[in-house]
Motif scaffolding. Structure first.
Motif, PDB file in Angstrom:
ATOM      1  N   UNK A  40     143.001  11.857  39.377  1.00 17.43           N
ATOM      2  CA  UNK A  40     144.266  12.362  39.899  1.00 17.43           C
ATOM      3  C   UNK A  40     145.412  11.531  39.329  1.00 17.43           C
ATOM      4  N   UNK A  41     146.617  12.077  39.306  1.00 23.57           N
ATOM      5  CA  UNK A  41     147.756  11.335  38.764  1.00 23.57           C
ATOM      6  C   UNK A  41     147.935   9.987  39.446  1.00 23.57           C
ATOM      7  N   UNK A  42     148.030   8.938  38.639  1.00 23.43           N
ATOM      8  CA  UNK A  42     148.256   7.604  39.172  1.00 23.43           C
ATOM      9  C   UNK A  42     147.046   6.943  39.796  1.00 23.43           C
ATOM     10  N   UNK A  43     145.878   7.577  39.665  1.00 20.94           N
ATOM     11  CA  UNK A  43     144.664   7.019  40.274  1.00 20.94           C
ATOM     12  C   UNK A  43     143.600   6.762  39.223  1.00 20.94           C
ATOM     13  N   UNK A  44     142.614   5.976  39.643  1.00 23.63           N
ATOM     14  CA  UNK A  44     141.493   5.696  38.763  1.00 23.63           C
ATOM     15  C   UNK A  44     140.585   6.932  38.665  1.00 23.63           C
ATOM     16  N   UNK A  45     139.880   7.006  37.550  1.00 24.61           N
ATOM     17  CA  UNK A  45     138.877   8.056  37.420  1.00 24.61           C
ATOM     18  C   UNK A  45     137.748   7.768  38.402  1.00 24.61           C
ATOM     19  N   UNK A  46     137.372   8.782  39.164  1.00 24.97           N
ATOM     20  CA  UNK A  46     136.359   8.571  40.194  1.00 24.97           C
ATOM     21  C   UNK A  46     135.173   9.513  40.009  1.00 24.97           C
ATOM     22  N   UNK A  47     134.028   9.019  40.444  1.00 27.62           N
ATOM     23  CA  UNK A  47     132.795   9.795  40.379  1.00 27.62           C
ATOM     24  C   UNK A  47     132.855  10.951  41.371  1.00 27.62           C
ATOM     25  N   UNK A  48     132.308  12.102  40.939  1.00 30.87           N
ATOM     26  CA  UNK A  48     132.251  13.270  41.806  1.00 30.87           C
ATOM     27  C   UNK A  48     130.808  13.670  42.086  1.00 30.87           C
ATOM     28  N   UNK A  49     130.038  13.890  41.013  1.00 35.30           N
ATOM     29  CA  UNK A  49     128.674  14.378  41.190  1.00 35.30           C
ATOM     30  C   UNK A  49     127.865  14.083  39.941  1.00 35.30           C
ATOM     31  N   UNK A  50     126.539  14.004  40.128  1.00 37.89           N
ATOM     32  CA  UNK A  50     125.631  13.792  39.005  1.00 37.89           C
ATOM     33  C   UNK A  50     124.382  14.630  39.209  1.00 37.89           C
ATOM     34  N   UNK A  51     123.755  14.970  38.086  1.00 34.09           N
ATOM     35  CA  UNK A  51     122.491  15.705  38.124  1.00 34.09           C
ATOM     36  C   UNK A  51     121.558  15.090  37.096  1.00 34.09           C
ATOM     37  N   UNK A  52     120.341  14.833  37.519  1.00 29.19           N
ATOM     38  CA  UNK A  52     119.375  14.204  36.641  1.00 29.19           C
ATOM     39  C   UNK A  52     118.702  15.229  35.732  1.00 29.19           C
ATOM     40  N   UNK A  54     115.727  16.051  35.899  1.00 26.94           N
ATOM     41  CA  UNK A  54     114.832  16.840  36.751  1.00 26.94           C
ATOM     42  C   UNK A  54     115.583  17.576  37.850  1.00 26.94           C
ATOM     43  N   UNK A  55     116.906  17.656  37.706  1.00 25.87           N
ATOM     44  CA  UNK A  55     117.825  18.390  38.603  1.00 25.87           C
ATOM     45  C   UNK A  55     117.968  17.799  39.989  1.00 25.87           C
ATOM     46  N   UNK A  56     117.622  16.529  40.162  1.00 23.71           N
ATOM     47  CA  UNK A  56     118.056  15.849  41.385  1.00 23.71           C
ATOM     48  C   UNK A  56     119.565  15.685  41.305  1.00 23.71           C
ATOM     49  N   UNK A  57     120.211  15.691  42.458  1.00 23.90           N
ATOM     50  CA  UNK A  57     121.661  15.614  42.481  1.00 23.90           C
ATOM     51  C   UNK A  57     122.147  14.509  43.410  1.00 23.90           C
ATOM     52  N   UNK A  67     131.169  20.692  46.984  1.00 25.85           N
ATOM     53  CA  UNK A  67     130.924  20.710  45.547  1.00 25.85           C
ATOM     54  C   UNK A  67     129.423  20.849  45.302  1.00 25.85           C
ATOM     55  N   UNK A  68     129.079  21.597  44.259  1.00 27.26           N
ATOM     56  CA  UNK A  68     127.690  21.741  43.853  1.00 27.26           C
ATOM     57  C   UNK A  68     127.589  21.607  42.339  1.00 27.26           C
ATOM     58  N   UNK A  69     126.763  20.668  41.914  1.00 30.57           N
ATOM     59  CA  UNK A  69     126.523  20.493  40.486  1.00 30.57           C
ATOM     60  C   UNK A  69     125.203  21.170  40.122  1.00 30.57           C
ATOM     61  N   UNK A  70     125.178  21.797  38.962  1.00 29.34           N
ATOM     62  CA  UNK A  70     123.954  22.445  38.500  1.00 29.34           C
ATOM     63  C   UNK A  70     123.946  22.413  36.976  1.00 29.34           C
ATOM     64  N   UNK A  71     122.798  22.735  36.422  1.00 30.27           N
ATOM     65  CA  UNK A  71     122.700  22.729  34.967  1.00 30.27           C
ATOM     66  C   UNK A  71     121.825  23.881  34.501  1.00 30.27           C
ATOM     67  N   UNK A  72     122.104  24.362  33.306  1.00 28.02           N
ATOM     68  CA  UNK A  72     121.296  25.387  32.656  1.00 28.02           C
ATOM     69  C   UNK A  72     120.953  24.843  31.273  1.00 28.02           C
ATOM     70  N   UNK A  73     119.761  24.321  31.135  1.00 29.19           N
ATOM     71  CA  UNK A  73     119.387  23.680  29.882  1.00 29.19           C
ATOM     72  C   UNK A  73     119.296  24.689  28.736  1.00 29.19           C
ATOM     73  N   UNK A  74     118.975  25.927  29.050  1.00 29.59           N
ATOM     74  CA  UNK A  74     118.900  26.947  27.994  1.00 29.59           C
ATOM     75  C   UNK A  74     120.276  27.223  27.387  1.00 29.59           C
ATOM     76  N   UNK A  75     121.320  26.974  28.171  1.00 28.68           N
ATOM     77  CA  UNK A  75     122.685  27.192  27.688  1.00 28.68           C
ATOM     78  C   UNK A  75     123.405  25.886  27.374  1.00 28.68           C
ATOM     79  N   UNK A  76     122.704  24.767  27.492  1.00 23.32           N
ATOM     80  CA  UNK A  76     123.344  23.456  27.250  1.00 23.32           C
ATOM     81  C   UNK A  76     124.619  23.291  28.071  1.00 23.32           C
ATOM     82  N   UNK A  77     124.551  23.685  29.306  1.00 28.32           N
ATOM     83  CA  UNK A  77     125.756  23.708  30.133  1.00 28.32           C
ATOM     84  C   UNK A  77     125.488  23.112  31.512  1.00 28.32           C
TER      85      UNK A  77
END
Length: 123
Positions: A40-52, A54-57, A67-77
């Motif tokens: 955010x403006x004037x603030x430090x970059x902060x962690x939001x979410x991570x996915x391993x 093996x799709x642990x979050x 917030x929900x993090x997800x991944x699609x390895x077939x789409x590299x996204x």
């Protein structure tokens, strides 16, 4: 070398949902842990979410339940679904890739970063 390109940001109304995407180059996307950070403006970059690999979050306390993090390895996204947006969610959102850590939560644990996508939430 991995290139990460975020998309999906924009100007949205409070209460709306939004899905951010991060497309990765290369053929080893599935071997990386992925994460989202925000600044955010004037603030430090902060962690939001991570996915391993093996799709642990893992989520920052401030975003759990919205917030929900997800991944699609077939789409590299990797995705970040944000529900019930709040004005305090306004920030530049960055995705990042980690080659060494399973579920990284610190900036130093990530090797590659995207350029970021701006999310602005109006009240």
């Amino acid at each position: 070398q991995v290139q990460l390109v975020e998309s999906g940001g924009g100007l949205v109304q409070a209460g709306d949902p939004l899905r951010l995407s991060c497309a990765a180059s290369g053929r080893t996307f599935g071997s990386y842990a992925m994460g989202w950070f925000r600044q955010a403006p004037g603030k430090e970059r902060e962690f939001v979410a991570a996915i391993s690999r093996s799709t642990n979050t893992y989520y920052a306390d401030s975003v759990k339940g919205r917030f929900t993090i997800s991944r699609d390895n077939a789409k590299n996204t990797v995705y970040l679904q944000i529900n019930s947006l709040k004005p305090e969610d306004t920030a530049v959102y960055y995705c990042a890739a980690s080659t060494k850590y399973n579920l990284p939560r610190e900036r130093y644990q990530y090797d590659y970063w995207g350029q970021g996508t701006q999310v602005t939430v109006s009240s």
